[in-house]
Design an enzyme around this catalytic site. Sequence first.
Site, PDB file in Angstrom:
ATOM      1  N   GLU A   1       7.953  -5.950   6.693  1.00 29.99           N
ATOM      2  CA  GLU A   1       7.594  -4.667   7.397  1.00 29.99           C
ATOM      3  C   GLU A   1       8.656  -3.566   7.589  1.00 29.99           C
ATOM      4  OE1 GLU A   1       4.776  -3.730   7.870  1.00 29.99           O
ATOM      5  OE2 GLU A   1       3.998  -4.703   9.421  1.00 29.99           O
TER       6      GLU A   1
ATOM      7  N   THR B   1       3.489   4.828   7.854  1.00 30.68           N
ATOM      8  CA  THR B   1       3.797   4.515   8.889  1.00 30.68           C
ATOM      9  C   THR B   1       5.268   5.009   9.317  1.00 30.68           C
ATOM     10  OG1 THR B   1       2.612   2.517   8.677  1.00 30.68           O
ATOM     11  CG2 THR B   1       4.468   2.394  10.401  1.00 30.68           C
TER      12      THR B   1
HETATM   13  N1  HSE Z   1       2.930  -0.796  15.582  1.00 33.22           N
HETATM   14  C1  HSE Z   1       3.125   0.005  14.393  1.00 33.22           C
HETATM   15  C2  HSE Z   1       3.102   1.543  14.573  1.00 33.22           C
HETATM   16  C3  HSE Z   1       2.046  -0.648  13.552  1.00 33.22           C
HETATM   17  O1  HSE Z   1       2.116   1.973  15.213  1.00 33.22           O
HETATM   18  O2  HSE Z   1       3.603   2.221  14.143  1.00 33.22           O
HETATM   19  C4  HSE Z   1       1.943   0.097  12.268  1.00 33.22           C
HETATM   20  O3  HSE Z   1       1.237  -0.447  11.594  1.00 33.22           O
END
Ligand code: HSE
Length: 324
Positions: free
Chosen positions: A145, A197
């Site tokens: 991640e 992201t």
């Molecule tokens: N919690 C993370 C975000 C999830 O919102 O950036 C990304 O998939």
Amino acid sequence: MLTLINRNRFFYAPLESGAAARVRPPGTVANVVCGFDILGFALNEPCDEMIVELSDEPGIQIINKDDYDLPTIAEKNVSGAALLALLEDSPDVKGLKLTSTKNIKPGSGIGSSAASAAGVVVAANHLLGNRFSKEDLVRFAMFGEKVASGVKHADNIAPCIYGGVTLIRSIHPLDIVSIEAPPLHVTVVHPQIEVRTADARQILKHQVALKDAIKQWGNIAGLVAGFIKGDYDLIGRSLEDVIIEPVRSILIPGFDEVKKKSKEAGALGGGISGSGPSIFMLSKDAGTAQDVAVAMKEVFTRIGIDFHVHISTIKTSPLSAEFV
Ligand code: HSE
């Protein structure tokens, strides 16, 4: 074969080169509106497919069987980084070969990178006699991640591995809590635009007004209580985000309208799935989830953006792999 690993525990593991395990890691919805970085749930569909094989060649080999042109250098690949972390803790394993077929489009907001990272460590663990705990696997997968978004977070990875709704109370140290939830139907619309992201995190404000924080705490507590009590009205009332959604929703054309029309069609509520651009809605029954899909389709058809819609229930079982 009886294998000794570095924790003075013995495990049975088929460590013959060529042994292979297949896994179908599902998409996930992170944040669940008000729980930025701390809440997520697993979907039954869509899923990726990965095969991890024990290899005599040291390190991680990666073969991609899709059109996403993902890196094949392990350190730069989400699955590769997760497997490298697992190898660090597996001194008896020489190498692993990954064949990856992704169906969850990267940058969709439905946990594509988490599926890549979580799937491979679950498959590798299966090959190694399930020597690692789920929490260990989350720890390894978070390295993947980090490659994807620059930050370790577990709100897609944990539900992908544990199944169901999960609360990540803390990542340092890891503290993952599985939350009971009543039957829920999920409609996800994925407009065919890409939101990275890393970019969607970059635009967030670093300070929060106390009045907004109080509102958000109330909603998170209400949502978790609503899940545990099976109180659909409380779930609906708590699906409100006063901190992240107002900033991120500007990246998603049609967002406000999708939300309004979905609620008119009967959805309990919903919002941005992960960091977007997908939008998810929760409904009490399958018929309403279908009506919500129609409402979502109408909005994106009218504004002229291609989309895919997925209708799923929440996947409650933990992720497992099988020998092939
Ligand atoms: N919690 C993370 C975000 C999830 O919102 O950036 C990304 O998939």
